[in-house]
Design a protein around this motif. Structure first.
Motif, PDB file in Angstrom:
ATOM      1  N   LEU A 141       0.801  -1.232   0.000  1.00 46.21           N
ATOM      2  CA  LEU A 141       0.000   0.000   0.000  1.00 46.21           C
ATOM      3  C   LEU A 141       0.838   1.289   0.000  1.00 46.21           C
ATOM      4  O   LEU A 141       0.620   2.142  -0.857  1.00 46.21           O
ATOM      5  CB  LEU A 141      -0.969  -0.025   1.173  1.00 46.21           C
ATOM      6  N   PRO A 142       1.813   1.443   0.906  1.00 48.76           N
ATOM      7  CA  PRO A 142       2.585   2.694   0.882  1.00 48.76           C
ATOM      8  C   PRO A 142       3.317   2.928  -0.434  1.00 48.76           C
ATOM      9  O   PRO A 142       3.496   4.071  -0.839  1.00 48.76           O
ATOM     10  CB  PRO A 142       3.588   2.521   2.028  1.00 48.76           C
ATOM     11  N   THR A 143       3.729   1.851  -1.124  1.00 44.75           N
ATOM     12  CA  THR A 143       4.481   2.058  -2.363  1.00 44.75           C
ATOM     13  C   THR A 143       3.609   2.667  -3.462  1.00 44.75           C
ATOM     14  O   THR A 143       4.130   3.166  -4.450  1.00 44.75           O
ATOM     15  CB  THR A 143       5.096   0.756  -2.901  1.00 44.75           C
ATOM     16  N   TRP A 144       2.303   2.600  -3.297  1.00 45.63           N
ATOM     17  CA  TRP A 144       1.412   3.205  -4.287  1.00 45.63           C
ATOM     18  C   TRP A 144       1.286   4.708  -4.073  1.00 45.63           C
ATOM     19  O   TRP A 144       0.779   5.399  -4.928  1.00 45.63           O
ATOM     20  CB  TRP A 144       0.026   2.564  -4.231  1.00 45.63           C
ATOM     21  N   ILE A 145       1.730   5.171  -2.931  1.00 45.10           N
ATOM     22  CA  ILE A 145       1.667   6.606  -2.666  1.00 45.10           C
ATOM     23  C   ILE A 145       2.978   7.228  -3.138  1.00 45.10           C
ATOM     24  O   ILE A 145       4.059   6.670  -2.911  1.00 45.10           O
ATOM     25  CB  ILE A 145       1.421   6.864  -1.168  1.00 45.10           C
ATOM     26  N   ASN A 146       2.837   8.340  -3.805  1.00 43.33           N
ATOM     27  CA  ASN A 146       3.961   9.046  -4.395  1.00 43.33           C
ATOM     28  C   ASN A 146       5.240   9.018  -3.545  1.00 43.33           C
ATOM     29  O   ASN A 146       5.255   9.419  -2.398  1.00 43.33           O
ATOM     30  CB  ASN A 146       3.520  10.483  -4.615  1.00 43.33           C
ATOM     31  N   LEU A 170       7.903  10.831  -3.681  1.00 42.14           N
ATOM     32  CA  LEU A 170       8.385  12.127  -3.228  1.00 42.14           C
ATOM     33  C   LEU A 170       7.612  12.616  -2.027  1.00 42.14           C
ATOM     34  O   LEU A 170       8.180  13.210  -1.112  1.00 42.14           O
ATOM     35  CB  LEU A 170       8.294  13.156  -4.364  1.00 42.14           C
ATOM     36  N   VAL A 171       6.311  12.344  -2.035  1.00 39.44           N
ATOM     37  CA  VAL A 171       5.472  12.763  -0.915  1.00 39.44           C
ATOM     38  C   VAL A 171       5.934  12.063   0.357  1.00 39.44           C
ATOM     39  O   VAL A 171       6.091  12.682   1.416  1.00 39.44           O
ATOM     40  CB  VAL A 171       3.989  12.436  -1.223  1.00 39.44           C
ATOM     41  N   ARG A 172       6.211  10.755   0.249  1.00 38.89           N
ATOM     42  CA  ARG A 172       6.629  10.005   1.439  1.00 38.89           C
ATOM     43  C   ARG A 172       8.018  10.428   1.892  1.00 38.89           C
ATOM     44  O   ARG A 172       8.300  10.509   3.086  1.00 38.89           O
ATOM     45  CB  ARG A 172       6.590   8.506   1.144  1.00 38.89           C
TER      46      ARG A 172
END
Lengths: 266, 278
Positions: free
Chosen positions: B103-108, B110-112
């Protein structure tokens, strides 16, 4: 006894790992509601960063570009990838090898190498950098993944299927659209999903080939990173909620679908 | 049936233009003199000698390799037990854990990565916790530690998923057989499980080392403007200095280093797993 301790240690380790994965995400969400500009102390609930985000032209345009490029790139690469994959499944080995070798280049190369190649190419043919160049670049790196996700489905098809369709009076076009495509639809859908997320998340390639103020979300975060701007957290929170919702839906719908099918069979 | 191969030609032309030509341009620029016109190329090796004779660039190359190797090693050390525990969990739990890691890898990215800036800063949450124990404030942002942490954070999911896949495919009856033949748990792990999971580790290493050695936004966001890795040099040559010939040469050097390290990992894999099948 020691097995029990090992089990607990394992559990603690996994929890720490998950905490590590989710800490930045929790942090982003929490501080998007902070009433002050601080990114270290939570001073009260407020929606001011959301308000600023909506009023910020840069942010809205970056969302617009990210979504519109991702949608266009997904549609184009899915169609091109599907047609090419179907053609490849019926063509000589040499053609398959050549296309595979070409497709491997953007998959195996670091993004930055692909990016500078495209940058020099677009400059050489003197295209104006912007929406068009980013879209072309995204289609370029998405199609190989669409082909990769469709090929296994085509390989498992009965090779006589197409012959049968043609013998029964289908035109080649009808045979593809009515007979082949429905059989490989899961591959097409997963190819489209991969394309969409790759395009949506891309930073390196877009950053090098863009111009004239066309910035996607990643480029905006990168260029804004020098100044503290909690509006980025607000925007990120919305993206996080959206992606989580989509992922949960994608994972739950098949489960519910299975249950409904079972119930119907009873 | 061959007439269907006509469907491939439009894409073949597209791929030749959009994939092959840009790669050839990198080669051409790397071996030609700066500022040449379209027709009069002057071939030279100057771009390469400029890189290898300048201690500053060699230092950057050394640092990039060091950071990428450390990142990869940490990803194996932390990723292996995580993948092992997930693979050994009950089916329901392991499916949930895999989703939780994906799941976290689907979030941008750069944002993370941007969020780590706030977490690591001198008045961020980690220093806050440390100060409760009377330590700190420790400077973490703009150090190698921050850069490595950012890379491990971004790339370890790939490692975990690769190792998990190879462990999940493993036939449990091998372990029963090993136990029947008198192996204890440690022996069974070292002689059976670990060798069978080597292909997963190898593909995990590829997926971590490659982006780690070429990343330029993680060092920029977490290492600060002074922290330069080879990716940052390439970015600079193209977007600031405007020396495309030199930039192309550096990316060629980087690509060759990556190819060599992939071959070395593959060779080690073959030595450990002669009949690995890959």
């Amino acid at each position: 006894m020691s097995a029990k301790i090992a089990k607990h240690l394992g559990r603690v380790f996994l929890i720490l790992m998950l905490l590590f994965f989710y800490l930045p995400i929790i942090y982003t969400v929490v501080f998007s509601f902070n009433s002050s500009k601080s990114l270290s102390h939570f001073e009260g609930f407020s929606l001011q960063w959301y308000d600023r985000m909506i009023k910020s032209h840069d942010m809205l345009s970056s969302v617009f570009y990210t979504v519109s490029i991702a949608v266009c790139a997904t549609i184009i690469s899915t169609i091109v990838g599907t047609i090419t994959a179907i053609g490849l499944s019926k063509s000589r080995k040499i053609l398959r090898t050549v296309v595979k070798q070409l497709d491997d280049l953007p998959i195996m190369n670091p993004d930055i190498v692909t990016a500078i190649g495209l940058l020099m190419f677009f400059s050489a043919i003197a295209v104006k950098k912007g929406f068009m160049t980013v879209l072309l670049a995204h289609v370029m790196f998405c199609v190989p993944y669409v082909i990769l996700s469709i090929m296994p489905k085509l390989r498992s098809l009965d090779p006589n299927l197409l012959d049968a369709a043609l013998d029964l009076g289908c035109t080649p076009m009808q045979a593809i659209v009515r007979v082949i495509v429905p059989q490989i639809s899961t591959g097409i859908i997963s190819g489209a999903l991969i394309s969409f997320t790759m395009s949506f998340d891309d930073f390196v390639i877009s950053y090098f080939v863009t111009g004239n103020g066309v910035n996607n979300i990643s480029i905006m975060v990168y260029t804004m990173a020098k100044r503290i701007n909690p509006s980025i957290n607000a925007l990120s929170t919305l993206i996080i909620i959206l992606i989580t919702a989509v992922l949960i839906l994608v994972n739950i719908i098949p489960v519910i679908g299975d249950r409904m099918m079972k119930r119907r069979k009873k | 049936m061959k007439r269907f191969s006509v469907l491939v030609y439009p894409y073949l032309i597209w791929a030749l233009v959009m994939i092959a030509v840009p790669m050839l341009m990198i080669l051409l620029y790397a071996f030609t003199k700066d500022g040449n016109g379209v027709r009069d190329f002057i071939f030279t090796l100057d771009n390469f000698s400029k890189f290898f004779s300048d201690p500053v660039f060699l230092e950057v190359l050394k640092r990039s390799l060091y950071i990428a190797v450390v990142t990869t090693v940490i990803c194996v050390i932390l990723g292996y037990p995580a993948a092992y525990l997930i693979a050994k969990a009950k089916p329901r739990a392991s499916a949930t854990l895999v989703l939780a890691i994906t799941l976290p890898t689907w979030i941008n990215m750069l944002v993370r990565t941007y969020a780590w800036r706030s977490i690591l800063q001198s008045n961020g949450i980690i220093n806050h916790i440390l100060s409760m124990f009377g330590i700190g404030p420790v400077k973490m942002l703009e150090t190698s530690f921050a850069v490595i942490l950012g890379m491990v954070y971004n790339f370890i999911p790939f490692m975990i998923l690769q190792i998990y896949n190879s462990l999940a495919k493993m036939d449990e009856s091998y372990l029963t057989a090993a136990a029947d033949l008198g192996a204890n748990k440690v022996q069974a792990f070292l002689k059976v499980t670990l060798p069978l999971s080597v292909p997963g580790i190898v593909s995990g290493i590829t997926l971590v080392f490659l982006p780690a050695v070429s990343s330029f936004f993680i060092p920029k966001l977490l290492g600060g403007g002074q922290y330069v890795l080879i990716g940052n040099v390439i970015e600079n040559q193209f977007l600031t200095a405007g020396n495309w010939n030199f930039g192309s040469a550096i990316s060629l050097i980087m690509a060759i280093i990556i190819i060599i390290s992939m071959q070395v990992t593959r060779y080690i894999d073959n030595r450990i797993n002669p009949e690995g099948g890959n």
